[in-house]
Design an enzyme around this catalytic site. Sequence first.
Site, PDB file in Angstrom:
ATOM      1  N   ASP A  67       0.810  -1.222   0.000  1.00  0.00           N
ATOM      2  CA  ASP A  67       0.000   0.000   0.000  1.00  0.00           C
ATOM      3  C   ASP A  67       0.839   1.266   0.000  1.00  0.00           C
ATOM      4  O   ASP A  67       2.067   1.216   0.182  1.00  0.00           O
ATOM      5  CB  ASP A  67      -0.962  -0.007   1.205  1.00  0.00           C
ATOM      6  CG  ASP A  67      -0.302  -0.482   2.493  1.00  0.00           C
ATOM      7  OD1 ASP A  67       0.935  -0.489   2.560  1.00  0.00           O
ATOM      8  OD2 ASP A  67      -1.031  -0.845   3.425  1.00  0.00           O
ATOM      9  N   ASP A 136      -7.812  -2.445  14.096  1.00  0.00           N
ATOM     10  CA  ASP A 136      -9.189  -2.764  13.698  1.00  0.00           C
ATOM     11  C   ASP A 136      -9.227  -4.014  12.819  1.00  0.00           C
ATOM     12  O   ASP A 136     -10.241  -4.326  12.211  1.00  0.00           O
ATOM     13  CB  ASP A 136      -9.819  -1.569  12.961  1.00  0.00           C
ATOM     14  CG  ASP A 136      -9.010  -1.134  11.747  1.00  0.00           C
ATOM     15  OD1 ASP A 136      -7.993  -1.785  11.432  1.00  0.00           O
ATOM     16  OD2 ASP A 136      -9.397  -0.138  11.101  1.00  0.00           O
ATOM     17  N   HIS A 138      -7.288  -4.483  10.138  1.00  0.00           N
ATOM     18  CA  HIS A 138      -6.970  -4.291   8.721  1.00  0.00           C
ATOM     19  C   HIS A 138      -5.685  -5.017   8.338  1.00  0.00           C
ATOM     20  O   HIS A 138      -4.782  -5.180   9.150  1.00  0.00           O
ATOM     21  CB  HIS A 138      -6.928  -2.797   8.319  1.00  0.00           C
ATOM     22  CG  HIS A 138      -5.806  -1.998   8.881  1.00  0.00           C
ATOM     23  ND1 HIS A 138      -5.986  -0.821   9.576  1.00  0.00           N
ATOM     24  CD2 HIS A 138      -4.468  -2.170   8.827  1.00  0.00           C
ATOM     25  CE1 HIS A 138      -4.826  -0.326   9.933  1.00  0.00           C
ATOM     26  NE2 HIS A 138      -3.885  -1.121   9.488  1.00  0.00           N
ATOM     27  N   GLU A 143      -9.723  -1.801   5.310  1.00  0.00           N
ATOM     28  CA  GLU A 143     -10.378  -1.493   6.577  1.00  0.00           C
ATOM     29  C   GLU A 143     -11.668  -2.308   6.710  1.00  0.00           C
ATOM     30  O   GLU A 143     -12.191  -2.816   5.715  1.00  0.00           O
ATOM     31  CB  GLU A 143     -10.728   0.007   6.619  1.00  0.00           C
ATOM     32  CG  GLU A 143      -9.521   0.936   6.548  1.00  0.00           C
ATOM     33  CD  GLU A 143      -8.749   1.059   7.867  1.00  0.00           C
ATOM     34  OE1 GLU A 143      -8.818   0.129   8.700  1.00  0.00           O
ATOM     35  OE2 GLU A 143      -8.082   2.076   8.054  1.00  0.00           O
TER      36      GLU A 143
HETATM   37  C1  F6R Z   1       1.511  -1.478   6.205  1.00  0.00           C
HETATM   38  C2  F6R Z   1       0.162  -1.977   6.286  1.00  0.00           C
HETATM   39  C3  F6R Z   1      -0.628  -1.991   7.551  1.00  0.00           C
HETATM   40  C4  F6R Z   1       0.172  -2.274   8.813  1.00  0.00           C
HETATM   41  C5  F6R Z   1      -0.725  -2.184  10.044  1.00  0.00           C
HETATM   42  C6  F6R Z   1       0.024  -2.437  11.329  1.00  0.00           C
HETATM   43  O1  F6R Z   1       2.015  -1.591   4.897  1.00  0.00           O
HETATM   44  O2  F6R Z   1      -0.326  -2.378   5.295  1.00  0.00           O
HETATM   45  O3  F6R Z   1      -1.645  -2.955   7.421  1.00  0.00           O
HETATM   46  O4  F6R Z   1       0.748  -3.535   8.724  1.00  0.00           O
HETATM   47  O5  F6R Z   1      -1.304  -0.916  10.099  1.00  0.00           O
HETATM   48  O6  F6R Z   1       0.924  -1.389  11.533  1.00  0.00           O
HETATM   49  P1  F6R Z   1       2.029  -1.453  12.654  1.00  0.00           P
HETATM   50  O7  F6R Z   1       2.962  -2.541  12.275  1.00  0.00           O
HETATM   51  O8  F6R Z   1       2.702  -0.105  12.599  1.00  0.00           O
HETATM   52  O9  F6R Z   1       1.332  -1.708  13.947  1.00  0.00           O
END
Ligand code: F6R
Length: 251
Positions: A67, A136, A138, A143
């Site tokens: 992403d 959440d 994701h 989301e």
């Molecule tokens: C990042 C991504 C997100 C993160 C998620 C967890 O490329 O796609 O899904 O993996 O937000 O983020 P952290 O690791 O910072 O808790």
Amino acid sequence: MKVYKTADYAAMSKKAANIICSLVVLKPDCVLGLATGSSPVGTYKQLIEWNKEGYLSFSKVKTVNLDEYRNLPVTHDQSYRYFMNDNLFDHVDIDKSVTNVPDGMAADIEAECKRYDELVASLGGADLQLLGMGHDGHIGFNEPCDEFPKGTHLVDLDPMTLEANARFFDNDPKKVPNQAVTMGIGTIMSAKKILVVVSGADKAGIVAKALLGPVTPQVPASILQFHPDVTIVADEAALAEYIKEGGKVCD
Ligand code: F6R
């Protein structure tokens, strides 16, 4: 699904790096699906170390990232392209021209989403997709919603995600871009192997929900229960609820 429990973030990172390393050693020209955020940083650090020590080479590896924020230039230190260069690509022997991140600056975002899906397909999909997990549930920036999105698409980020990512934007959720381009759940699920890294007590509730609860687009990571080859590497704190609710871990 295999779930491995580690003592802490450092041990989680080393185990995840070992899994990626073994794939790269066995298939030097593999396609790695990569993630950003805090969870994989230690894994990347370990891979950099082993690359410098000569244990593994990225010279034939191609990558596809999950992403990118919408309208954040790649020169911005919080763009995911910047993150990947800074946390991995600039420090290993990879050919940067075959590292791919969606273009969040594209004027025609629909065309960009289509281009990205075609690109991933033309590479034969990811041999291994690395994922973190949002509070959440994701994965990528898919989301909670009413249907699992299939392909790459533009998404409005949830207030919970803006809050969580504010730590990278002067602790101000209003400064976090409120949209992102993300691979869809269909693309993520088409990866041959999936490796999820999760750490911290703040993730314990969502980990239990995603791994043990019903499969629903309201908890996007729950779809992983349907993938034939998923490995979760998580620290004790992140697995606390899962274990309390009877979830099994590997020895
Ligand atoms: C990042 C991504 C997100 C993160 C998620 C967890 O490329 O796609 O899904 O993996 O937000 O983020 P952290 O690791 O910072 O808790």
